[in-house]
Design a protein around this motif. Sequence first.
Motif, PDB file in Angstrom:
ATOM      1  N   GLU A   1      13.099 -32.448 -14.069  1.00 53.73           N
ATOM      2  CA  GLU A   1      13.204 -31.085 -13.541  1.00 53.73           C
ATOM      3  C   GLU A   1      14.519 -30.466 -13.987  1.00 53.73           C
TER       4      GLU A   1
ATOM      5  N   GLN B   1       6.609 -32.960 -17.160  1.00 56.64           N
ATOM      6  CA  GLN B   1       5.981 -34.204 -16.733  1.00 56.64           C
ATOM      7  C   GLN B   1       5.037 -34.696 -17.816  1.00 56.64           C
TER       8      GLN B   1
ATOM      9  N   ARG C   1      13.545 -22.422 -13.993  1.00 55.40           N
ATOM     10  CA  ARG C   1      13.238 -23.696 -13.356  1.00 55.40           C
ATOM     11  C   ARG C   1      11.904 -24.220 -13.879  1.00 55.40           C
ATOM     12  N   THR C   2      11.938 -25.419 -14.411  1.00 58.03           N
ATOM     13  CA  THR C   2      10.748 -26.012 -15.015  1.00 58.03           C
ATOM     14  C   THR C   2      10.717 -27.501 -14.717  1.00 58.03           C
ATOM     15  N   ILE C   3       9.531 -28.010 -14.432  1.00 59.53           N
ATOM     16  CA  ILE C   3       9.340 -29.445 -14.267  1.00 59.53           C
ATOM     17  C   ILE C   3       8.527 -29.943 -15.455  1.00 59.53           C
TER      18      ILE C   3
ATOM     19  N   SER D   1       9.025 -37.748 -15.642  1.00 54.35           N
ATOM     20  CA  SER D   1       9.185 -36.427 -15.054  1.00 54.35           C
ATOM     21  C   SER D   1      10.651 -36.007 -15.131  1.00 54.35           C
TER      22      SER D   1
END
Length: 293
Positions: free
Chosen positions: A233, A224, A220-222, A231
């Motif tokens: 996700e 931005q 899991r990575t955001i 942005s």
Amino acid sequence: MSDPLSLRAKSETEAAALPALLARAEHLAGAVLLGAHGRRRAGSGDDFWQYRPAQIGDSRRAIDHRRSGMGDTEFVREREWQIAQSVMLWVDQSASMRFTSSDAVPQKIDRARVLALALAILLNRGGERVGLTGTALPPRAGRPQILSLAAMFCKDDDADYAPPEHRAMIPHARAVFISDFMGDIDGVRTALTKAADRGVRGALCHVLDPSEEAFPFTGRTIFQSMGGTLSHETLKANDLKERYLERLAERKAELQSLCALTGWQYGLHHTNSTAQAGLLWLYGALDARAVAA
């Protein structure tokens, strides 16, 4: 209208960064052997340059009778003219350039600023005029110009990405663009095309953080943008790696193709490599263009 207190605070922050930037650039420039960059042309001077056949419009006094007496063609003796060349710099100071993957490597903008200012110092020592693309700081020689460049390089751009500034290009001069070139490629294409139309040649320095080459993200990575306007996700970042690397390879190929078409040189510089390596490449790239001119 800007708040006076916030404007003063920002100005003081920029002023505080200037001496450190200048000191690092001067140290870096001192590590590179100074060479001659002035472009050689025929003109007024003391040193012999070349013989050439006489042309319509040449005065009779310009004829070299000793050389002409060796055959049936009249020759003119030309002298050498070492001119100071103008070099225009553009450093991408947008938000994307403020990215770094770790404390072990500098921000892209930090490396770009040091490279550009060190290059300006070297060129200035060689008697050349250095300035910025656009109208903010036209090319000039001298120590005050270096201080002005350092001050301009300490200013950040709030935009996520910025296209190269191509206004006020001096015909037949040289230019250097330093950026991560993560924005719209059309801006780069326009700038290089307009530069080529005016006979401007130069070097494009592509600055990337090592993580932007390796894409070490998993799970899991955001993602931005540095400016905060974009942005995304994902729960499986590793699934994006192949597509990302393909897009990056395409962007490099596009930049290389644009440079080849417009007579510019393309160089890739990583922030985990030495600044001296980047400066040596830039200095040599400009010198190669001067020789080819």
